[in-house]
Write a protein that holds these residues in place. Sequence first.
Motif, PDB file in Angstrom:
ATOM      1  N   VAL A 371       0.859  -1.180   0.000  1.00 17.11           N
ATOM      2  CA  VAL A 371       0.000   0.000   0.000  1.00 17.11           C
ATOM      3  C   VAL A 371       0.896   1.231   0.000  1.00 17.11           C
ATOM      4  O   VAL A 371       1.830   1.329   0.803  1.00 17.11           O
ATOM      5  CB  VAL A 371      -0.921   0.024   1.237  1.00 17.11           C
ATOM      6  CG1 VAL A 371      -1.717   1.320   1.287  1.00 17.11           C
ATOM      7  CG2 VAL A 371      -1.859  -1.181   1.223  1.00 17.11           C
ATOM      8  N   VAL A 372       0.625   2.148  -0.909  1.00 18.06           N
ATOM      9  CA  VAL A 372       1.456   3.350  -1.048  1.00 18.06           C
ATOM     10  C   VAL A 372       0.622   4.568  -0.679  1.00 18.06           C
ATOM     11  O   VAL A 372      -0.425   4.824  -1.287  1.00 18.06           O
ATOM     12  CB  VAL A 372       1.992   3.491  -2.484  1.00 18.06           C
ATOM     13  CG1 VAL A 372       2.832   4.758  -2.611  1.00 18.06           C
ATOM     14  CG2 VAL A 372       2.811   2.271  -2.872  1.00 18.06           C
ATOM     15  N   ASP A 373       1.063   5.304   0.329  1.00 23.49           N
ATOM     16  CA  ASP A 373       0.399   6.541   0.743  1.00 23.49           C
ATOM     17  C   ASP A 373       1.263   7.734   0.372  1.00 23.49           C
ATOM     18  O   ASP A 373       2.436   7.787   0.751  1.00 23.49           O
ATOM     19  CB  ASP A 373       0.183   6.570   2.262  1.00 23.49           C
ATOM     20  CG  ASP A 373      -0.941   5.658   2.710  1.00 23.49           C
ATOM     21  OD1 ASP A 373      -1.871   5.442   1.915  1.00 23.49           O
ATOM     22  OD2 ASP A 373      -0.894   5.162   3.850  1.00 23.49           O
ATOM     23  N   ARG A 374       0.691   8.670  -0.359  1.00 29.31           N
ATOM     24  CA  ARG A 374       1.406   9.925  -0.557  1.00 29.31           C
ATOM     25  C   ARG A 374       1.221  10.795   0.679  1.00 29.31           C
ATOM     26  O   ARG A 374       0.106  10.916   1.202  1.00 29.31           O
ATOM     27  CB  ARG A 374       0.888  10.672  -1.786  1.00 29.31           C
ATOM     28  CG  ARG A 374       1.686  11.950  -2.055  1.00 29.31           C
ATOM     29  CD  ARG A 374       1.203  12.701  -3.260  1.00 29.31           C
ATOM     30  NE  ARG A 374       1.983  13.920  -3.453  1.00 29.31           N
ATOM     31  CZ  ARG A 374       1.766  14.803  -4.409  1.00 29.31           C
ATOM     32  NH1 ARG A 374       0.797  14.593  -5.288  1.00 29.31           N
ATOM     33  NH2 ARG A 374       2.510  15.881  -4.514  1.00 29.31           N
ATOM     34  N   ALA A 375       2.291  11.379   1.167  1.00 28.47           N
ATOM     35  CA  ALA A 375       2.232  12.189   2.380  1.00 28.47           C
ATOM     36  C   ALA A 375       1.266  13.346   2.195  1.00 28.47           C
ATOM     37  O   ALA A 375       1.269  14.021   1.172  1.00 28.47           O
ATOM     38  CB  ALA A 375       3.623  12.712   2.730  1.00 28.47           C
ATOM     39  N   GLY A 376       0.436  13.557   3.192  1.00 29.50           N
ATOM     40  CA  GLY A 376      -0.456  14.713   3.173  1.00 29.50           C
ATOM     41  C   GLY A 376      -1.909  14.357   2.981  1.00 29.50           C
ATOM     42  O   GLY A 376      -2.259  13.634   2.045  1.00 29.50           O
ATOM     43  N   VAL A 377      -2.750  14.842   3.885  1.00 31.03           N
ATOM     44  CA  VAL A 377      -4.200  14.788   3.732  1.00 31.03           C
ATOM     45  C   VAL A 377      -4.665  16.235   3.599  1.00 31.03           C
ATOM     46  O   VAL A 377      -4.321  17.078   4.424  1.00 31.03           O
ATOM     47  CB  VAL A 377      -4.875  14.117   4.933  1.00 31.03           C
ATOM     48  CG1 VAL A 377      -6.392  14.170   4.792  1.00 31.03           C
ATOM     49  CG2 VAL A 377      -4.413  12.667   5.069  1.00 31.03           C
ATOM     50  N   ARG A 378      -5.446  16.541   2.557  1.00 31.86           N
ATOM     51  CA  ARG A 378      -5.773  17.924   2.221  1.00 31.86           C
ATOM     52  C   ARG A 378      -7.244  18.221   2.529  1.00 31.86           C
ATOM     53  O   ARG A 378      -8.115  17.383   2.297  1.00 31.86           O
ATOM     54  CB  ARG A 378      -5.486  18.160   0.740  1.00 31.86           C
ATOM     55  CG  ARG A 378      -5.387  19.613   0.335  1.00 31.86           C
ATOM     56  CD  ARG A 378      -4.958  19.716  -1.122  1.00 31.86           C
ATOM     57  NE  ARG A 378      -3.635  19.193  -1.340  1.00 31.86           N
ATOM     58  CZ  ARG A 378      -2.521  19.891  -1.180  1.00 31.86           C
ATOM     59  NH1 ARG A 378      -2.590  21.137  -0.786  1.00 31.86           N
ATOM     60  NH2 ARG A 378      -1.346  19.348  -1.410  1.00 31.86           N
ATOM     61  N   ILE A 379      -7.495  19.418   3.048  1.00 29.55           N
ATOM     62  CA  ILE A 379      -8.848  19.839   3.409  1.00 29.55           C
ATOM     63  C   ILE A 379      -9.215  21.126   2.671  1.00 29.55           C
ATOM     64  O   ILE A 379      -8.417  22.069   2.634  1.00 29.55           O
ATOM     65  CB  ILE A 379      -8.959  20.113   4.923  1.00 29.55           C
ATOM     66  CG1 ILE A 379      -8.717  18.839   5.730  1.00 29.55           C
ATOM     67  CG2 ILE A 379     -10.323  20.702   5.266  1.00 29.55           C
ATOM     68  CD1 ILE A 379      -9.845  17.862   5.669  1.00 29.55           C
ATOM     69  N   LEU A 380     -10.403  21.163   2.094  1.00 30.00           N
ATOM     70  CA  LEU A 380     -10.941  22.391   1.500  1.00 30.00           C
ATOM     71  C   LEU A 380     -12.299  22.660   2.132  1.00 30.00           C
ATOM     72  O   LEU A 380     -13.216  21.841   2.033  1.00 30.00           O
ATOM     73  CB  LEU A 380     -11.075  22.259  -0.012  1.00 30.00           C
ATOM     74  CG  LEU A 380     -11.653  23.493  -0.737  1.00 30.00           C
ATOM     75  CD1 LEU A 380     -10.740  24.704  -0.544  1.00 30.00           C
ATOM     76  CD2 LEU A 380     -11.834  23.200  -2.218  1.00 30.00           C
ATOM     77  N   ARG A 381     -12.438  23.812   2.799  1.00 25.88           N
ATOM     78  CA  ARG A 381     -13.675  24.167   3.490  1.00 25.88           C
ATOM     79  C   ARG A 381     -14.668  24.773   2.492  1.00 25.88           C
ATOM     80  O   ARG A 381     -14.342  25.684   1.739  1.00 25.88           O
ATOM     81  CB  ARG A 381     -13.361  25.169   4.596  1.00 25.88           C
ATOM     82  CG  ARG A 381     -14.489  25.463   5.568  1.00 25.88           C
ATOM     83  CD  ARG A 381     -13.987  26.444   6.616  1.00 25.88           C
ATOM     84  NE  ARG A 381     -14.913  26.587   7.734  1.00 25.88           N
ATOM     85  CZ  ARG A 381     -15.939  27.410   7.770  1.00 25.88           C
ATOM     86  NH1 ARG A 381     -16.172  28.198   6.709  1.00 25.88           N
ATOM     87  NH2 ARG A 381     -16.709  27.489   8.835  1.00 25.88           N
ATOM     88  N   ASP A 382     -15.907  24.253   2.510  1.00 24.68           N
ATOM     89  CA  ASP A 382     -16.939  24.728   1.581  1.00 24.68           C
ATOM     90  C   ASP A 382     -18.213  25.051   2.361  1.00 24.68           C
ATOM     91  O   ASP A 382     -19.010  24.158   2.662  1.00 24.68           O
ATOM     92  CB  ASP A 382     -17.219  23.661   0.526  1.00 24.68           C
ATOM     93  CG  ASP A 382     -18.321  24.076  -0.440  1.00 24.68           C
ATOM     94  OD1 ASP A 382     -18.753  25.241  -0.391  1.00 24.68           O
ATOM     95  OD2 ASP A 382     -18.751  23.211  -1.239  1.00 24.68           O
ATOM     96  N   PRO A 383     -18.434  26.337   2.691  1.00 24.38           N
ATOM     97  CA  PRO A 383     -19.644  26.700   3.436  1.00 24.38           C
ATOM     98  C   PRO A 383     -20.826  27.065   2.538  1.00 24.38           C
ATOM     99  O   PRO A 383     -21.875  27.494   3.045  1.00 24.38           O
ATOM    100  CB  PRO A 383     -19.176  27.932   4.227  1.00 24.38           C
ATOM    101  CG  PRO A 383     -18.166  28.574   3.325  1.00 24.38           C
ATOM    102  CD  PRO A 383     -17.506  27.473   2.536  1.00 24.38           C
TER     103      PRO A 383
END
Length: 416
Positions: A371-383
């Motif tokens: 299993v290969v994970d690229r570093a980083g989990v990204r968040i975009l806030r959408d109100p």
Amino acid sequence: MTVGAEAGLVETKSADISMAIEELMYSFEAFKDANDQRLKEIERRSVADPITTEKVDRLSNALDEQKRLVDAIALKNARPPMGVDTVASSAFSIERKQAFEAYMRSGDERKLRTFEEKAMSYGTAADGGYLVPDETETEIGRRLALISPIRSISSVRRISSTTLKKPFATTGIGTGWVAETASRTQTTTNTLAELSFPTAELYAMPAATGALLDDSMIDLDAWLASEIETVFAEQEGTAFVSGDGSNKPKGFLAYTTVADASWAWDKVGYIATGAASTLATTDPTDTLIDIVYALKAGYRQNATWVMNRKTQAALRKLKDENGQYIWQPPASAASRAMLMGFPVVESEDMPNIEANKFPIAFGDFKRGYLVVDRAGVRILRDPYSAKPYVLFYTTKRVGGGIQDFEAIKLLKVAAS
């Protein structure tokens, strides 16, 4: 949280697990008694009483439910309590978390942009959001390892690029024995090939209410991890088993399969059940023994069964030549059910026992699947998109595939 409260919490967790395990063991004993009665009826009359068969199936389903309860309790106990500060003590980490929390709660991204200027490793809005703090990413990865069945038994590699390329030797280096003073012939150079594991984007979009975001007692890191853990795990689980490799990981069932006697590198070997649409009608455990010993000893020592709960229910009724059940329930919440002395991992993405399907996999997945994970989990806030709720578009990049084709074997439902 005080020391006394912590001690009480630990005692409560221990009691819950012990009670769940005790109920599971009790149910298994009742299942064995009912199944023994079913087998005796088949011996006497060639068919079991429907009432007895129904009882066996009911107890088998109860075992599945209780096993899921044990797993759920173990997972719940592994989670940090809401509101407990798990942030690293460094000032940078604390400030980074505070800036990220301000963005999550109110959309204020000014502080995050300041950190972006100081450390270019953090994401930008133009790239689709901001990277979560390292502590949150670690927590998400830990939770996925707990509930994603294939990830929990496979090797996991973290990378910073989009693709991992791994060389492997298709032929070994030439060796031999020679006398101390005898001349040496030149050894042959091994032939290298390359495996490629590209990562693909996996996304989820949890929603939060304004009241939740305004509640300062809610740990948003823990909330985010709990919201996305299940959906990420479900998507990963399907891809690691049967994904076609197109914008997703390639599952171990998606590779070319071949009868184990004709196995070659880049193919997955299988053992046939000997029956067209079921397990073997006579001595079905013999086929399981064959698949166990189809693995070389070096892989067999760390091997694991992978199957869904329907297949597990079918195998639960089988006995070995000594009249002992080949399936045994887990001895503790941290352990797994055992089949013929090897742990069983339940993956609902595995196919059922049907013609030309592969309902069972057996192998050393640590060496076999990567299993290969690229570093980083990204968040975009959408109100804006789902007022009055605030959406959090969460993405991570994941890849996967077989890295050692000798380490995994399959059981195929086929006459040959």
